[in-house]
Design a protein around this motif. Structure first.
Motif, mmCIF file in Angstrom:
data_model
loop_
_atom_site.group_PDB
_atom_site.id
_atom_site.type_symbol
_atom_site.label_atom_id
_atom_site.label_comp_id
_atom_site.label_asym_id
_atom_site.label_seq_id
_atom_site.Cartn_x
_atom_site.Cartn_y
_atom_site.Cartn_z
ATOM 1 N N ASP A 53 68.280 107.173 49.609
ATOM 2 C CA ASP A 53 68.846 108.503 49.360
ATOM 3 C C ASP A 53 68.916 109.313 50.649
ATOM 4 O O ASP A 53 69.920 109.973 50.928
ATOM 5 C CB ASP A 53 68.001 109.264 48.330
ATOM 6 N N ARG A 54 67.854 109.241 51.434
ATOM 7 C CA ARG A 54 67.822 109.974 52.706
ATOM 8 C C ARG A 54 68.886 109.446 53.662
ATOM 9 O O ARG A 54 69.563 110.213 54.339
ATOM 10 C CB ARG A 54 66.413 109.840 53.321
ATOM 11 N N LYS A 55 69.043 108.135 53.695
ATOM 12 C CA LYS A 55 70.039 107.527 54.572
ATOM 13 C C LYS A 55 71.451 107.953 54.149
ATOM 14 O O LYS A 55 72.284 108.295 55.006
ATOM 15 C CB LYS A 55 69.895 106.002 54.509
ATOM 16 N N ALA A 56 71.713 107.975 52.852
ATOM 17 C CA ALA A 56 73.029 108.404 52.360
ATOM 18 C C ALA A 56 73.287 109.864 52.696
ATOM 19 O O ALA A 56 74.403 110.238 53.091
ATOM 20 C CB ALA A 56 73.122 108.175 50.855
ATOM 21 N N GLU A 57 72.259 110.690 52.569
ATOM 22 C CA GLU A 57 72.399 112.106 52.897
ATOM 23 C C GLU A 57 72.672 112.297 54.395
ATOM 24 O O GLU A 57 73.532 113.093 54.790
ATOM 25 C CB GLU A 57 71.125 112.857 52.482
ATOM 26 N N LEU A 58 71.961 111.546 55.235
ATOM 27 C CA LEU A 58 72.195 111.643 56.673
ATOM 28 C C LEU A 58 73.598 111.167 57.046
ATOM 29 O O LEU A 58 74.247 111.750 57.914
ATOM 30 C CB LEU A 58 71.143 110.834 57.436
ATOM 31 N N ARG A 59 74.061 110.123 56.376
ATOM 32 C CA ARG A 59 75.419 109.622 56.657
ATOM 33 C C ARG A 59 76.459 110.675 56.285
ATOM 34 O O ARG A 59 77.452 110.866 56.969
ATOM 35 C CB ARG A 59 75.699 108.334 55.898
ATOM 36 N N ARG A 60 76.209 111.378 55.186
ATOM 37 C CA ARG A 60 77.134 112.427 54.754
ATOM 38 C C ARG A 60 77.140 113.598 55.739
ATOM 39 O O ARG A 60 78.184 114.176 56.031
ATOM 40 C CB ARG A 60 76.725 112.905 53.362
ATOM 41 N N LEU A 61 75.960 113.925 56.284
ATOM 42 C CA LEU A 61 75.853 115.068 57.196
ATOM 43 C C LEU A 61 76.199 114.729 58.648
ATOM 44 O O LEU A 61 76.486 115.629 59.442
ATOM 45 C CB LEU A 61 74.428 115.636 57.151
ATOM 46 N N ALA A 62 76.172 113.464 59.003
ATOM 47 C CA ALA A 62 76.333 113.040 60.402
ATOM 48 C C ALA A 62 77.613 113.561 61.070
ATOM 49 O O ALA A 62 77.554 113.993 62.221
ATOM 50 C CB ALA A 62 76.251 111.523 60.505
#
Length: 135
Positions: A53-62
């Motif tokens: 979940d954290r990785k997906a959120e970071l990818r979205r915000l990157a």
């Protein structure tokens, strides 16, 4: 004090009764560890889900937030290094078709991660250029 066969059989039947509490040291080792293993499985699953979940959120915000892009790049790099170590370890194992399938899957995941790392590097380069122009 004569012990008859009948009294011995009666005492054995009493010992074998279902009402007797099972002693923990008589149960197989896996059964004794089952609750702890279930708890560890739950914790591992929860940790993996949280990381994904954290990785997906970071990818979205990157694309819009450079600190997220840096952290996402760091996570991708860790994951890529770990997969390369797994692939190296798998090459040392002798095996059949299952090993070949695992190697192929690991190679595909490495290729996919390398694409993600390149994308993230592009974001980081773009954000550093923007900061240089603005700063």
């Amino acid at each position: 004090m004569a012990i008859s066969l009948r009294s011995v059989l009666k005492n054995l039947a009493r010992l074998r009764s279902r009402h007797r509490r099972r002693l923990p040291f008589l149960t197989p080792a896996v059964e004794r560890r089952r609750p702890r293993l279930a708890a560890e499985d739950y914790a591992a699953r929860h940790s993996i889900e949280h990381t994904l979940d954290r990785k997906a959120e970071l990818r979205r915000l990157a694309p819009t937030w450079p600190p997220a892009a840096r952290r996402y790049h760091q996570l991708l790099t860790y994951e890529l290094d770990a997969l390369r170590e797994v692939a190296k370890a798998l090459h040392t194992v002798t095996g059949g078709r299952e090993l070949e399938e695992a190697l192929a899957e690991t190679t595909a995941q490495i290729d996919q991660l390398e694409v993600e790392v390149a994308w993230c590097n592009g974001l980081l380069n773009k954000s550093s250029l923007t900061q240089a122009v603005l700063g």
